[in-house]
Design an enzyme around this catalytic site. Structure first.
Site, PDB file in Angstrom:
ATOM      1  N   GLU A  95      14.285  27.156  25.005  1.00 43.78           N
ATOM      2  CA  GLU A  95      14.177  27.267  26.461  1.00 43.78           C
ATOM      3  C   GLU A  95      13.792  28.670  26.940  1.00 43.78           C
ATOM      4  O   GLU A  95      14.071  29.046  28.076  1.00 43.78           O
ATOM      5  CB  GLU A  95      15.513  26.872  27.106  1.00 43.78           C
ATOM      6  N   HIS A 112      20.832  32.372  31.406  1.00 43.22           N
ATOM      7  CA  HIS A 112      20.814  30.899  31.480  1.00 43.22           C
ATOM      8  C   HIS A 112      22.071  30.378  30.810  1.00 43.22           C
ATOM      9  O   HIS A 112      22.348  30.704  29.657  1.00 43.22           O
ATOM     10  CB  HIS A 112      19.590  30.306  30.809  1.00 43.22           C
ATOM     11  N   HIS A 130      25.438  27.194  30.593  1.00 43.79           N
ATOM     12  CA  HIS A 130      26.029  25.876  30.857  1.00 43.79           C
ATOM     13  C   HIS A 130      27.481  26.047  31.287  1.00 43.79           C
ATOM     14  O   HIS A 130      28.320  25.201  31.017  1.00 43.79           O
ATOM     15  CB  HIS A 130      25.991  25.010  29.588  1.00 43.79           C
ATOM     16  N   HIS A 170      22.458  20.082  33.633  1.00 41.09           N
ATOM     17  CA  HIS A 170      22.088  21.040  32.605  1.00 41.09           C
ATOM     18  C   HIS A 170      22.869  22.356  32.715  1.00 41.09           C
ATOM     19  O   HIS A 170      23.578  22.713  31.799  1.00 41.09           O
ATOM     20  CB  HIS A 170      20.571  21.275  32.723  1.00 41.09           C
TER      21      HIS A 170
END
Lengths: 241, 241, 241, 241
Positions: free
Chosen positions: A80, A99, A101, A169
């Site tokens: 990603e 980024h 979660h 996500h």
């Protein structure tokens, strides 16, 4: 953070950012944090595919804004990485991208209820965080941002915000330095947990007004070094006193 | 995980799996994790009756698919080993089974609300996890799966799923390797906690579409080594960096 | 637990129980755990007034069932020792008592919603835990059980149950050994947290049937040594493997 | 706490208070705790601008009640020191002040639902904690108490209470000693979490009656040394056993 950041100091901060975010549980086996190259705005620094808590300086790779590794580096990159390339291209002011979660944020990405700043520590959320719904432009996918067009689409939803949620996500937090992006990632998680609890109380909730958020955000940038030093000392073996 | 798993390497992974699951709180004093014997598909490996956090290689026993200990091993086995025998018999594709009372999952086993994938990390849940209601076939029991017929009944409800909830008891997660089964057990716990929070927000919740879940699940299998290595390094004294 | 418990072994277990309960957060700076004297059923053992996490064998005092210290011990006792005296007098079968302010249990003491067993680990709750409302018999107090009559009244509400909640205060768990009472205290906390989450899901919740609870409770008593050994190893420097 | 507190002992306790509150997560990178000067009621002691978990005796500065540093100390102070000056001026009985963003308390500052004592450990809350809404007198701000008039306004809302919530920001807890203020800050956090859970159960909740709260509060002051010694031993390298 050093005003005249050198490559070595940015790499050092990037390793610290990985350790700090893993220490907070904002990153676990997955997620990643990057920094723009201090001398080459068209390059960014990101670990090879590795759990953030295990990242060392040797693991850092250099990518161009199409998210191709440069210098002939053939190590396995994160799938990603296009998140980072897309945002650095769209937002020249941004020097670092997380980024994640992070757990408490996931419900807000999946819910019709917007993530809003319930206290001044999360004033960077402004009125509310936008949500990137990958289905809108890309239909049924494996949910990952795994190509340049998806990274660009994500960056467009991020727009001028500090945080963008990703449905089903996770989210991204950005900043003009690693310390700012890490601060925002940590307090996005905290704000999400607290907003959920406030809603569960069943009364009316007063969020930060947009003016309050704007003034608070300006103040917070002036004190971001304080948690950064604390967190380096605690999680990254840093030189805090 | 080793492509040509040897008995020694599977036992080593099984001890690591015990430590990792205990470290995450997915197993506490109770629950257990097993692996199919790498050379004998009609055998499986499971610790003697012992808290998972204390399991070492010497504690591992070998059972046939009726859950009888082989090799004349007379140590005390877990009462619920029939869970493992039942699933290995029903599902030849499965190489590892986790049985857990992991906290956030318990409410979904007892509630009429189904456990569904709220984010891509739990895409193995598919549309939703089935629930094994032991009362249906066995009436009033002590809630344990303590005989072969109960293990078979549980495996039938599991069917082709990756996870089965057990009302008033816990759940099982299965996989084609220990790394996959452990991954699923950990993220079943996380997904349950996050779904509960999302519902508490009071808005509408968008779950992963079945197509998204299928594509995401395929992707996740390709990166399962990343958290496995991290967790071994953190909880099992593994050789991660 | 030793069948022929000696005073020394009970004191050792009592210290372990203090450490285990503090380690789980079931006791913090407050709360206490006691054991009936193994040779004198009309005596019980309880630390002097001290945070449970700091208790050592030297801190243990001996009390009669009126909760007067014996052997001329003039150290400061807990204000609420009458809880223990009251229960040991009322319940000859009980050999250990935990009094706790464990967090997740407090809401059930204050709410009209009853604490019920959501899974087999808490089957000792039976149909539901009774609640001691100190206002009913004693009016406006400082909430503490600080005299013999209050201890007796609490024991009467406990009756034949394993757990009694105390409105605005905490709860007590009892057992025929320290291992059993500690087990119940720990899983009362867990069950409360999980029941709260199950209710928040908004669907219908299936609790253990009274028959299921009775059978499960019998089974659990047979395996209580497993978590006890684990917890001693983890929190009390015990000799677990 | 020493009856005849000396400056050295107060500074030592102030460092311990910083470490204890950081250890509990009541303070993170932000928030602060102060003590009135033992010999000069018109002075107070507060660290320079630093994360509480990193504070040592050398970091302690002395301020007058207008929150100006004395002794020519030019180190960078906390922006919000006016909280402390305002309260010490308004409340001669108060010897210590904690200002915190402790997580579970934030929802109550933002919600129309009042924070009330759900159990005796938080009886210092009385009927309910008042809320300081900075917008009422100061309009749109950056949410901080950054001038003397704001500190005075906050102290007026605090009035004779032990705790005041701050909308969108945090709370303050005060006491006649550091041990009392720290106790109140810790149990304000706990009470908030538990009250939120009790409300989520959906039944009716019985809070402490004002008479119960008053009697309980008096009792608690007599045992505040017990958690203080425990917490010093655990978090501040203190000499507890």
């Amino acid at each position: 953070m050093n005003e005249r950041a050198t490559l070595a100091s940015v790499v050092e901060d990037l390793v610290a950012a990985n350790r700090i975010l893993a220490g907070h549980g904002v990153l676990d086996g997955f997620g990643h944090v990057s920094a723009r190259h201090p001398d080459r705005p068209d390059r960014y620094l990101l670990s090879r595919s590795l759990a953030p808590g295990l990242v060392s300086a040797d693991d850092v790779m250099v990518f161009d804004l199409d998210s191709n590794a440069v210098n002939g580096d053939e190590r396995r990159p994160y799938l990603e990485r296009f998140i980072h390339g897309g945002i650095y291209r769209q937002r020249p002011d941004i020097m670092a991208v997380v980024h994640s979660h992070s757990p408490s944020v996931i419900p807000f990405g999946a819910s019709s209820v917007a993530l809003r700043p319930i206290y001044h520590m999360a004033s960077f959320l402004g009125r509310q965080a936008p949500v990137f719904e990958i289905r809108e432009r890309f239909g049924i996918t494996d949910m990952l941002v795994r190509e340049a067009a998806q990274g660009v689409a994500l960056a467009e939803v991020l727009n001028e915000h500090a945080v963008v949620l990703m449905r089903g996500h996770g989210f991204c937090a950005v900043g003009e330095s690693l310390a700012v992006a890490v601060f925002r990632a940590v307090y996005t998680e905290t704000n999400a947990a607290l907003q959920q609890q406030a809603i569960a109380l069943g009364g009316t909730v007063t969020y930060l007004d947009e003016g309050e958020a704007r003034l608070s955000e300006k103040t917070n940038r002036g004190v971001v070094a304080r948690p950064w030093e604390l967190w380096k000392a605690r999680f990254a073996g840093g030189g805090g006193r």
